[in-house]
Design a protein around this motif. Sequence first.
Motif, PDB file in Angstrom:
ATOM      1  N   ARG A 108       0.815  -1.207   0.000  1.00 21.07           N
ATOM      2  CA  ARG A 108       0.000   0.000   0.000  1.00 21.07           C
ATOM      3  C   ARG A 108       0.858   1.270   0.000  1.00 21.07           C
ATOM      4  NH1 ARG A 108      -4.695  -0.786   4.375  1.00 21.07           N
ATOM      5  NH2 ARG A 108      -5.335   1.177   3.392  1.00 21.07           N
ATOM      6  N   LEU A 109       2.091   1.132  -0.475  1.00 16.75           N
ATOM      7  CA  LEU A 109       2.930   2.311  -0.686  1.00 16.75           C
ATOM      8  C   LEU A 109       2.323   3.185  -1.776  1.00 16.75           C
ATOM      9  CD1 LEU A 109       6.411   0.576  -0.628  1.00 16.75           C
ATOM     10  CD2 LEU A 109       5.761   2.459   0.885  1.00 16.75           C
ATOM     11  N   PRO A 110       2.583   4.494  -1.767  1.00 10.56           N
ATOM     12  CA  PRO A 110       2.129   5.317  -2.889  1.00 10.56           C
ATOM     13  C   PRO A 110       2.796   4.859  -4.179  1.00 10.56           C
ATOM     14  CG  PRO A 110       3.664   6.536  -1.494  1.00 10.56           C
ATOM     15  CD  PRO A 110       3.326   5.273  -0.763  1.00 10.56           C
ATOM     16  N   GLY A 111       2.093   4.974  -5.291  1.00  6.37           N
ATOM     17  CA  GLY A 111       2.591   4.467  -6.556  1.00  6.37           C
ATOM     18  C   GLY A 111       3.896   5.079  -7.004  1.00  6.37           C
ATOM     19  N   ASP A 112       4.184   6.315  -6.572  1.00  3.69           N
ATOM     20  CA  ASP A 112       5.412   6.962  -7.030  1.00  3.69           C
ATOM     21  C   ASP A 112       6.624   6.615  -6.175  1.00  3.69           C
ATOM     22  OD1 ASP A 112       4.641   8.490  -4.821  1.00  3.69           O
ATOM     23  OD2 ASP A 112       3.846  10.099  -6.082  1.00  3.69           O
ATOM     24  N   MET A 113       6.465   5.837  -5.120  1.00  4.00           N
ATOM     25  CA  MET A 113       7.588   5.409  -4.287  1.00  4.00           C
ATOM     26  C   MET A 113       7.500   3.908  -4.029  1.00  4.00           C
ATOM     27  SD  MET A 113       9.915   7.575  -3.453  1.00  4.00           S
ATOM     28  CE  MET A 113      10.082   9.122  -4.372  1.00  4.00           C
ATOM     29  N   PRO A 114       7.738   3.091  -5.065  1.00  4.25           N
ATOM     30  CA  PRO A 114       7.627   1.634  -4.916  1.00  4.25           C
ATOM     31  C   PRO A 114       8.867   1.020  -4.267  1.00  4.25           C
ATOM     32  CG  PRO A 114       8.356   2.157  -7.125  1.00  4.25           C
ATOM     33  CD  PRO A 114       8.124   3.487  -6.427  1.00  4.25           C
ATOM     34  N   ILE A 115       8.742  -0.224  -3.896  1.00  5.03           N
ATOM     35  CA  ILE A 115       9.909  -0.983  -3.449  1.00  5.03           C
ATOM     36  C   ILE A 115      10.819  -1.235  -4.653  1.00  5.03           C
ATOM     37  CG2 ILE A 115      10.669  -3.205  -2.507  1.00  5.03           C
ATOM     38  CD1 ILE A 115       8.022  -3.258  -0.941  1.00  5.03           C
ATOM     39  N   TYR A 116      12.108  -1.137  -4.446  1.00  3.58           N
ATOM     40  CA  TYR A 116      13.074  -1.393  -5.517  1.00  3.58           C
ATOM     41  C   TYR A 116      12.843  -2.785  -6.082  1.00  3.58           C
ATOM     42  CZ  TYR A 116      17.618  -1.517  -7.885  1.00  3.58           C
ATOM     43  OH  TYR A 116      18.619  -1.604  -8.823  1.00  3.58           O
ATOM     44  N   PRO A 117      12.831  -2.945  -7.397  1.00  2.00           N
ATOM     45  CA  PRO A 117      12.556  -4.250  -8.000  1.00  2.00           C
ATOM     46  C   PRO A 117      13.447  -5.348  -7.427  1.00  2.00           C
ATOM     47  CG  PRO A 117      12.540  -2.557  -9.689  1.00  2.00           C
ATOM     48  CD  PRO A 117      13.012  -1.893  -8.427  1.00  2.00           C
ATOM     49  N   GLY A 118      12.817  -6.436  -7.004  1.00  2.86           N
ATOM     50  CA  GLY A 118      13.549  -7.552  -6.443  1.00  2.86           C
ATOM     51  C   GLY A 118      13.832  -7.429  -4.960  1.00  2.86           C
ATOM     52  N   GLY A 119      13.454  -6.309  -4.340  1.00  5.42           N
ATOM     53  CA  GLY A 119      13.692  -6.132  -2.919  1.00  5.42           C
ATOM     54  C   GLY A 119      12.821  -7.061  -2.082  1.00  5.42           C
ATOM     55  N   GLY A 120      13.406  -7.645  -1.041  1.00  3.10           N
ATOM     56  CA  GLY A 120      12.666  -8.530  -0.155  1.00  3.10           C
ATOM     57  C   GLY A 120      12.255  -7.807   1.109  1.00  3.10           C
ATOM     58  N   VAL A 121      10.956  -7.693   1.345  1.00  2.00           N
ATOM     59  CA  VAL A 121      10.445  -6.946   2.492  1.00  2.00           C
ATOM     60  C   VAL A 121      10.753  -7.694   3.787  1.00  2.00           C
ATOM     61  CG1 VAL A 121       8.378  -6.019   3.609  1.00  2.00           C
ATOM     62  CG2 VAL A 121       8.624  -5.875   1.116  1.00  2.00           C
ATOM     63  N   THR A 122      11.295  -6.961   4.749  1.00  2.00           N
ATOM     64  CA  THR A 122      11.609  -7.503   6.063  1.00  2.00           C
ATOM     65  C   THR A 122      10.520  -7.161   7.069  1.00  2.00           C
ATOM     66  OG1 THR A 122      13.964  -7.225   5.601  1.00  2.00           O
ATOM     67  CG2 THR A 122      13.342  -7.549   7.900  1.00  2.00           C
ATOM     68  N   GLU A 123      10.009  -5.949   6.977  1.00  2.00           N
ATOM     69  CA  GLU A 123       9.002  -5.476   7.927  1.00  2.00           C
ATOM     70  C   GLU A 123       8.270  -4.300   7.300  1.00  2.00           C
ATOM     71  OE1 GLU A 123       8.759  -4.708  12.756  1.00  2.00           O
ATOM     72  OE2 GLU A 123      10.675  -4.597  11.740  1.00  2.00           O
ATOM     73  N   ALA A 124       7.019  -4.101   7.699  1.00  2.00           N
ATOM     74  CA  ALA A 124       6.241  -2.988   7.164  1.00  2.00           C
ATOM     75  C   ALA A 124       5.257  -2.507   8.212  1.00  2.00           C
ATOM     76  CB  ALA A 124       5.498  -3.413   5.894  1.00  2.00           C
ATOM     77  N   ALA A 125       4.938  -1.224   8.139  1.00  2.00           N
ATOM     78  CA  ALA A 125       3.977  -0.634   9.066  1.00  2.00           C
ATOM     79  C   ALA A 125       3.246   0.489   8.352  1.00  2.00           C
ATOM     80  CB  ALA A 125       4.689  -0.102  10.315  1.00  2.00           C
ATOM     81  N   GLY A 126       2.102   0.869   8.898  1.00  2.00           N
ATOM     82  CA  GLY A 126       1.344   1.958   8.289  1.00  2.00           C
ATOM     83  C   GLY A 126       0.222   2.428   9.176  1.00  2.00           C
ATOM     84  N   GLU A 127      -0.398   3.493   8.752  1.00  2.00           N
ATOM     85  CA  GLU A 127      -1.585   4.018   9.421  1.00  2.00           C
ATOM     86  C   GLU A 127      -2.488   4.622   8.375  1.00  2.00           C
ATOM     87  OE1 GLU A 127      -2.321   7.684  10.529  1.00  2.00           O
ATOM     88  OE2 GLU A 127      -1.147   8.134   8.781  1.00  2.00           O
ATOM     89  N   THR A 128      -3.787   4.671   8.659  1.00  2.00           N
ATOM     90  CA  THR A 128      -4.771   5.114   7.672  1.00  2.00           C
ATOM     91  C   THR A 128      -5.274   6.524   7.918  1.00  2.00           C
ATOM     92  OG1 THR A 128      -6.526   4.060   8.968  1.00  2.00           O
ATOM     93  CG2 THR A 128      -5.550   2.785   7.177  1.00  2.00           C
ATOM     94  N   GLY A 129      -5.047   7.077   9.091  1.00  2.00           N
ATOM     95  CA  GLY A 129      -5.527   8.418   9.373  1.00  2.00           C
ATOM     96  C   GLY A 129      -4.476   9.464   9.066  1.00  2.00           C
ATOM     97  N   GLY A 130      -4.884  10.707   8.987  1.00  2.00           N
ATOM     98  CA  GLY A 130      -3.935  11.809   8.814  1.00  2.00           C
ATOM     99  C   GLY A 130      -3.186  11.722   7.515  1.00  2.00           C
ATOM    100  N   CYS A 131      -1.946  11.277   7.572  1.00  2.00           N
ATOM    101  CA  CYS A 131      -1.073  11.335   6.401  1.00  2.00           C
ATOM    102  C   CYS A 131      -0.967  10.023   5.646  1.00  2.00           C
ATOM    103  CB  CYS A 131       0.324  11.768   6.824  1.00  2.00           C
ATOM    104  SG  CYS A 131       1.162  10.564   7.874  1.00  2.00           S
TER     105      CYS A 131
END
Length: 206
Positions: A108-131
Amino acid sequence: MARHPFLIPTALALALSLAACSKGEDRNAQALNALDQALADSEGTITASADVMKAAGGKLIPAPKPVKPAEASEESRTLGGLAAQQASTNAKRKCSAKVDYAMSWAERLPGDMPIYPGGGVTEAAGETGGCALRVVNFKTDAPLQDIMDFYYTRAVRSGFSAEHIVEDKEHMLGGTRDRDDGAYLVIARAAAGGGTDVDLIANNGR
């Protein structure tokens, strides 16, 4: 992020503080972006894999050489300065300070800041309010300079400003976009055994 327990609070302080930059800074950023767009069609480009160039929107533009925090432009915001500004009443929007840890946030990253191709995600976090904050840590076999060039190219082509700062072997590339209060920060460091560890922080997530 597990290695940096301060990262999430810093990200909360960062994401919308970046978006609170002044109009004057945005004019400077627009001039810089116009120059970078011209560079994208000139010899100042880098050959990369087809997947990387597709994700970057074309040939990579070399990231500017990093400066130390003390040498950064007057308009630049260091991490400490960002945290202080977030506490002020000038920030246009606030992150809720309530983040959820789940690997699904990486999608759910913004489309203009994707994960680098082939990158393996270790951890992720987010929030839906505000920003709509998104914070993702990933590991890639790509060298650090390739990461900086990729995100600099993404920033330029998406209308963001960009400044490259290095401190304690960590490279930080961050900037803002006035039209939607967008903000991003990439923190990259050489990984033990090769490759690069990356923290990608952005607002306006999906």
